[in-house]
Design a protein around this motif. Structure first.
Motif, mmCIF file in Angstrom:
data_model
loop_
_atom_site.group_PDB
_atom_site.id
_atom_site.type_symbol
_atom_site.label_atom_id
_atom_site.label_comp_id
_atom_site.label_asym_id
_atom_site.label_seq_id
_atom_site.Cartn_x
_atom_site.Cartn_y
_atom_site.Cartn_z
ATOM 1 N N GLU A 11 4.875 8.439 -16.590
ATOM 2 C CA GLU A 11 4.493 8.850 -17.938
ATOM 3 C C GLU A 11 4.707 7.732 -18.943
ATOM 4 O O GLU A 11 3.868 7.522 -19.840
ATOM 5 C CB GLU A 11 5.288 10.097 -18.336
ATOM 6 N N LYS A 12 5.805 6.999 -18.816
ATOM 7 C CA LYS A 12 6.062 5.887 -19.732
ATOM 8 C C LYS A 12 5.019 4.790 -19.536
ATOM 9 O O LYS A 12 4.546 4.185 -20.511
ATOM 10 C CB LYS A 12 7.464 5.326 -19.506
ATOM 11 N N ALA A 13 4.663 4.521 -18.289
ATOM 12 C CA ALA A 13 3.664 3.491 -18.010
ATOM 13 C C ALA A 13 2.307 3.898 -18.587
ATOM 14 O O ALA A 13 1.599 3.078 -19.199
ATOM 15 C CB ALA A 13 3.556 3.260 -16.506
ATOM 16 N N ALA A 14 1.945 5.187 -18.434
ATOM 17 C CA ALA A 14 0.650 5.665 -18.913
ATOM 18 C C ALA A 14 0.586 5.706 -20.438
ATOM 19 O O ALA A 14 -0.430 5.313 -21.041
ATOM 20 C CB ALA A 14 0.376 7.057 -18.347
ATOM 21 N N ILE A 18 1.334 0.116 -19.691
ATOM 22 C CA ILE A 18 2.075 -1.015 -19.118
ATOM 23 C C ILE A 18 2.307 -0.731 -17.636
ATOM 24 O O ILE A 18 2.277 0.429 -17.200
ATOM 25 C CB ILE A 18 3.424 -1.248 -19.833
ATOM 26 N N PRO A 19 2.531 -1.771 -16.832
ATOM 27 C CA PRO A 19 2.751 -1.568 -15.403
ATOM 28 C C PRO A 19 4.110 -0.937 -15.099
ATOM 29 O O PRO A 19 5.034 -0.974 -15.927
ATOM 30 C CB PRO A 19 2.643 -2.976 -14.819
ATOM 31 N N PHE A 20 4.223 -0.392 -13.928
ATOM 32 C CA PHE A 20 5.449 0.253 -13.441
ATOM 33 C C PHE A 20 6.647 -0.666 -13.609
ATOM 34 O O PHE A 20 7.702 -0.263 -14.129
ATOM 35 C CB PHE A 20 5.245 0.614 -11.964
ATOM 36 N N TRP A 21 6.493 -1.920 -13.177
ATOM 37 C CA TRP A 21 7.628 -2.837 -13.178
ATOM 38 C C TRP A 21 8.163 -3.083 -14.580
ATOM 39 O O TRP A 21 9.369 -3.266 -14.772
ATOM 40 C CB TRP A 21 7.269 -4.176 -12.513
ATOM 41 N N LEU A 144 10.190 -6.894 -7.491
ATOM 42 C CA LEU A 144 11.593 -6.498 -7.350
ATOM 43 C C LEU A 144 12.006 -5.500 -8.424
ATOM 44 O O LEU A 144 12.839 -4.624 -8.175
ATOM 45 C CB LEU A 144 12.497 -7.730 -7.387
ATOM 46 N N TYR A 145 11.423 -5.607 -9.612
ATOM 47 C CA TYR A 145 11.682 -4.590 -10.633
ATOM 48 C C TYR A 145 11.126 -3.236 -10.179
ATOM 49 O O TYR A 145 11.759 -2.189 -10.380
ATOM 50 C CB TYR A 145 11.060 -4.987 -11.976
ATOM 51 N N GLN A 192 -0.169 4.940 -7.031
ATOM 52 C CA GLN A 192 -0.207 4.372 -5.678
ATOM 53 C C GLN A 192 1.181 3.914 -5.244
ATOM 54 O O GLN A 192 1.560 4.069 -4.083
ATOM 55 C CB GLN A 192 -1.204 3.210 -5.632
ATOM 56 N N ILE A 193 1.938 3.360 -6.179
ATOM 57 C CA ILE A 193 3.314 2.967 -5.877
ATOM 58 C C ILE A 193 4.120 4.182 -5.455
ATOM 59 O O ILE A 193 4.880 4.148 -4.484
ATOM 60 C CB ILE A 193 3.950 2.282 -7.106
ATOM 61 N N GLY A 194 3.925 5.295 -6.167
ATOM 62 C CA GLY A 194 4.618 6.532 -5.822
ATOM 63 C C GLY A 194 4.216 7.051 -4.452
ATOM 64 O O GLY A 194 5.076 7.501 -3.681
#
Length: 291
Positions: A11-14, A18-21, A144-145, A192-194
């Motif tokens: 939710e924060k990324a969306a 911004i990207p997940f990392w 790595l993040y 996709q990461i999830g």
């Protein structure tokens, strides 16, 4: 790191595009009250230590028990003969996982990611890409993040210690972290990461912690290989569009519940599983006589 769920990261990324990392990076900055540069430098130090744990491997090293050592070198010799089933990258993933796991057993410097027993998984999937020129250091740090964020969520919602949740909590979490990192590295979106992390964790659900003679050597080192190759396959599936039918947060919660229900003998006590086999008991007796 104050991350309570993968959904929170999504939710924060969306909401900010911004990207997940970067969500994970900014969470670290806020929690530790550091600048972006300071956060990055700490992650860079961890990466350099991880890289050193690979390049400093010595094929002739053996653990004090004599149970492990030399398999990383054996794998590389086998790969050099060009008779393997897997390609060059996966061959090096296997060899690196063995090498770092052996280095841990030999009391050399490693990075606990998320634990010492699972230290070979992340370097196994990331260092070969870096050494092959297929990823820059900055890209590795971003990956790595991503891995750190996944590990933080698992730690909060379930557990990462074999004594609490079995090997699924150690190798399983490391594999999920590595799968997410690889997916991130190839431009995968947060969803996709999830999916990659969920699939990796599901594949190792229920894995017990049964160290022979109570040492993080057998079967621990080779399970680093399993976690690493599992991560590669799950990242590829996620990037291909394959999805986990069970949401990642639910998978993490399930792993925690499985760990809590796991018999005490299967949680790093060396009283069950492979440790309780005739050979496992004989190794323990030999070690006790040596002491």
């Amino acid at each position: 790191m104050a991350l309570n769920s993968m959904q929170e990261i999504f939710e924060k990324a969306a909401s900010r595009s911004i990207p997940f990392w970067r969500v994970v990076l900014e969470t670290d900055m806020e929690e530790r009250q550091v600048t972006e540069e300071q956060s990055m430098e700490k992650m860079r130090a961890a990466w350099h230590a991880m890289l050193e744990s690979v390049v400093s491997y010595q094929g002739d090293q053996r653990s004090r028990s004599g149970l492990v050592g030399g398999d990383g070198a054996r794998m590389r010799r086998y790969a050099a003969a060009d008779t393997t089933y897997s390609g060059p990258y996966v061959q090096e993933v296997i060899a690196t996982a063995l090498s770092v796991g052996e280095s841990n057993a030999c009391m050399r410097k490693i990075v606990a990611a998320p634990t010492a027993g699972a230290c070979g998984v992340l370097p196994a999937v990331l260092v070969p890409l870096y050494q092959m020129g297929r990823a820059t250091e900055e890209e590795i740090l971003q990956a790595l993040y991503t891995a750190s964020g996944i590990g933080a969520v698992v730690s909060f919602r379930a557990c990462i210690a074999g004594a609490s949740g079995g090997c699924q909590a150690e190798i399983g979490t490391a594999s999920a972290m590595a799968a997410g990192a690889l997916t991130s590295l190839r431009g995968g979106d947060p969803q996709q990461i999830g999916h990659a992390a969920a699939m990796a964790l599901k594949n190792l659900m229920g894995l017990v912690c049964d160290p022979v003679a109570g040492l993080v050597e057998v079967p621990c080192v080779k399970r680093n290989v399993v976690g690493s190759v599992n991560a590669v396959s799950c990242a590829d599936m996620a990037l291909a569009g394959v999805e986990s039918r069970i949401p990642v947060d639910e998978v993490i919660d399930c792993m925690g519940e499985v760990g809590r229900r796991m018999p005490m003998e299967m949680r790093e006590t060396a009283l069950g599983g492979l440790a309780a086999t005739p050979t496992g008991k004989a190794v323990k007796e030999r070690m006790e006589q040596q002491d």
